[in-house]
Enzyme design. Structure first.
Site, PDB file in Angstrom:
ATOM      1  N   HIS A 156       0.831  -1.224   0.000  1.00  0.00           N
ATOM      2  CA  HIS A 156       0.000   0.000   0.000  1.00  0.00           C
ATOM      3  C   HIS A 156       0.856   1.262   0.000  1.00  0.00           C
ATOM      4  O   HIS A 156       0.430   2.306   0.494  1.00  0.00           O
ATOM      5  CB  HIS A 156      -0.945   0.040   1.196  1.00  0.00           C
ATOM      6  CG  HIS A 156      -1.713  -1.225   1.422  1.00  0.00           C
ATOM      7  ND1 HIS A 156      -2.945  -1.465   0.859  1.00  0.00           N
ATOM      8  CD2 HIS A 156      -1.396  -2.357   2.108  1.00  0.00           C
ATOM      9  CE1 HIS A 156      -3.365  -2.676   1.217  1.00  0.00           C
ATOM     10  NE2 HIS A 156      -2.429  -3.244   1.969  1.00  0.00           N
ATOM     11  N   SER A 277      15.287  21.338 -15.797  1.00  0.00           N
ATOM     12  CA  SER A 277      14.097  22.132 -16.092  1.00  0.00           C
ATOM     13  C   SER A 277      14.551  23.434 -16.727  1.00  0.00           C
ATOM     14  O   SER A 277      15.626  23.955 -16.413  1.00  0.00           O
ATOM     15  CB  SER A 277      13.349  22.410 -14.797  1.00  0.00           C
ATOM     16  OG  SER A 277      12.576  23.584 -14.933  1.00  0.00           O
ATOM     17  N   LYS A 283      16.388  21.295 -10.601  1.00  0.00           N
ATOM     18  CA  LYS A 283      15.711  20.057 -10.999  1.00  0.00           C
ATOM     19  C   LYS A 283      16.601  19.051 -11.718  1.00  0.00           C
ATOM     20  O   LYS A 283      17.487  19.417 -12.483  1.00  0.00           O
ATOM     21  CB  LYS A 283      14.538  20.393 -11.911  1.00  0.00           C
ATOM     22  CG  LYS A 283      13.458  21.156 -11.192  1.00  0.00           C
ATOM     23  CD  LYS A 283      12.429  20.243 -10.588  1.00  0.00           C
ATOM     24  CE  LYS A 283      11.376  19.966 -11.619  1.00  0.00           C
ATOM     25  NZ  LYS A 283      10.398  19.037 -11.112  1.00  0.00           N
ATOM     26  N   GLU A 290       9.969   8.164 -16.942  1.00  0.00           N
ATOM     27  CA  GLU A 290       8.606   8.648 -17.193  1.00  0.00           C
ATOM     28  C   GLU A 290       8.156   8.302 -18.612  1.00  0.00           C
ATOM     29  O   GLU A 290       6.998   7.938 -18.842  1.00  0.00           O
ATOM     30  CB  GLU A 290       8.534  10.162 -16.999  1.00  0.00           C
ATOM     31  CG  GLU A 290       8.705  10.583 -15.543  1.00  0.00           C
ATOM     32  CD  GLU A 290       8.915  12.084 -15.429  1.00  0.00           C
ATOM     33  OE1 GLU A 290       7.972  12.838 -15.686  1.00  0.00           O
ATOM     34  OE2 GLU A 290      10.039  12.503 -15.093  1.00  0.00           O
TER      35      GLU A 290
END
Ligand code: ARG
Length: 456
Positions: A156, A277, A283, A290
């Site tokens: 979970h 970024s 970043k 992804e």
């Protein structure tokens, strides 16, 4: 220009309709399989005396020349041709005249395209299997280096029990092994030759389908000619295997994305597999992971596309089936691309064992072991479970870990507790006690690594 198939009709095909009908943009990549198939066909025709031996030799020689001309750039595939089969035959006929026109005896584009796809998919599947093997080999290495790196295991997405990072990585190795075997299975069923099915009904010529199939490395022939030209279930099986493979890579990607976040800090990806970024200088984004996760959608979509395309068409060949190639080729390209970037991303990823241990130390993930300790001292599990739950609540209230609790505090809950409890809830002990087959102990993970190594 008149089409090769213009028998009954003689009116020119509308330009838009012609483009709409054409598949060469997609099927040009099967030129090699198409030509090799034709070479085998010419050899079979000559062996059977359907064409003269000399004619067979001329066809084979020129087809070989066309293949090498395409490969060295001397012959450019003409995209105004309808499809790759027509292109090759047109070039052949242009070069050697009437003999070229004999190649299409005892075959049809219907069995020809079914043959080409199977050969193409066989080759590509082998490449994909090699890429999977490389990824598994990398996972074995990472698992071996981290066979005693303690990390929280989650259920979970809540910290559950201590495991080793190597154990978690090996879970993916086993999934990939099954992906590999699903592909191998699909290839096994697919590796039967449809050529000789002709348009749908077989042929009146005295062909030798088995000979032609064996020249092309098939295990046998499709035994029903209508089936041979009508089905694309082998595409569906492969695409389904690819969809499952992508599902695994996508879950793995999701974990890499989580692990590389500041919140987790479990791994750092190499600069080579991250991006920055354009506005936020701090970043470092896990774009490759992804994209693998994102591209999973198109591989699922391609499977659904082909299932739907086939579901309503009557036997035998229908032009709808030309749509099969865009779907399966896109799945192949996507899977290859994803595996090619995923493997080095994992190979170069830095594992931050200290952060993993820190996370392990503050999530009460040794609570089960504390309950097991009480069970060993004679308490029923459910009673132990309840007491440990109360101890955890006490720890949270008093901002302590189970290790930091004094023995006097333990005794206030139950006088079964003794000094030896600390050894039982030590993280390393918790991991190494799990010696059950497939469990997280170092020795069990080593056994898993050795097992998979043996299968590579
Ligand atoms: N380009 C076609 C395909 O990919 C080849 C088969 C054409 N057959 C036909 N009868 N029109 O499916």
């Amino acid at each position: 220009m008149a089409k090769m198939w213009q028998g009954r009709t003689n009116g020119a095909v509308d330009k838009i309709a012609d483009d709409f009908n054409s598949s060469i943009q997609t099927d040009k990549r099967m030129y090699r399989q198409d030509i090799l198939g034709s070479i085998a066909h010419a050899k079979m025709l000559a062996k059977q005396g359907i064409i003269e031996k000399e004619e067979g030799d001329i066809l084979v020689l020129e087809l070989q020349k066309i293949l090498s001309d395409i490969e060295n750039g001397a012959l450019i595939i003409d995209l105004s041709a309808e499809d790759i089969h027509m292109f090759v035959e047109e070039v052949l006929t242009k070069r050697i005249g009437d003999v070229g026109k004999k190649l299409h005896t005892a075959r049809s584009r219907n069995d020809q395209v079914a043959l080409d796809i199977r050969m193409y998919l066989r080759d590509e599947s082998n490449e994909i299997i090699s890429l999977i093997n490389e990824l598994i080999a990398t996972l074995l290495k990472v698992a071996d280096e981290n066979k005693d790196t303690i990390v929280p295991g989650y259920t979970h997405l809540q910290r559950a029990q201590p495991i080793t990072f190597g154990h978690q990585i090996m879970a993916y190795a086993f999934m990939l092994l099954r992906d590999r075997s699903r592909i191998q299975d699909a290839v096994k069923r697919m590796n039967l030759s449809p050529i000789g099915s002709c348009a749908l009904a077989g042929t009146t010529y005295n062909t030798d389908r088995d000979f032609e199939a064996s020249l092309l490395g098939f295990d046998g022939v499709v035994l029903n000619s209508i089936d041979g030209v009508s089905d694309r279930d082998f595409c569906i099986e492969l695409m389904s295997s690819f969809a499952t493979l992508m599902m695994h890579l996508s879950r793995f990607s999701e974990e890499v994305i989580l692990w590389s976040s500041y919140e987790f800090g479990f791994v750092s990806l190499s600069d080579a597999y991250t991006t920055g970024s354009s506005i936020m200088p701090q970043k470092k984004n896990p774009d490759m992971a992804e994209l693998v996760r994102g591209k999973t959608g198109r591989v699922y979509g391609n499977l659904m596309n082909t299932l739907t395309m086939l579901k309503g068409i009557p036997l035998a060949y229908n032009k709808d089936m030309q749509e099969d190639k865009q779907a399966i080729f896109d799945s192949i390209d996507t899977v290859k691309l994803c595996l090619s970037v995923f493997e080095p991303m994992i190979a170069t990823m830095k594992v931050n064992g200290e952060n993993m241990l820190k996370a392990s130390n503050d999530g009460f993930i040794n609570a089960t072991d504390l309950a097991d300790y009480m069970v060993k001292k004679g308490l029923p599990f459910r009673s132990a479970y309840k007491i440990v739950g109360e101890i955890v609540a006490y720890c949270i209230k008093n901002k302590k870990t189970l290790e930091e609790m004094k023995i006097s505090e333990y005794k206030a809950f139950n006088d079964i507790f003794e000094e030896d409890l600390y050894a039982e809830i030590n993280m390393q002990t918790c991991v190494n006690k799990r010696v059950s087959k497939g469990g997280t102990s170092v020795e069990s993970v080593i056994a898993q690594i050795n097992y998979v190594k043996g299968l590579l």
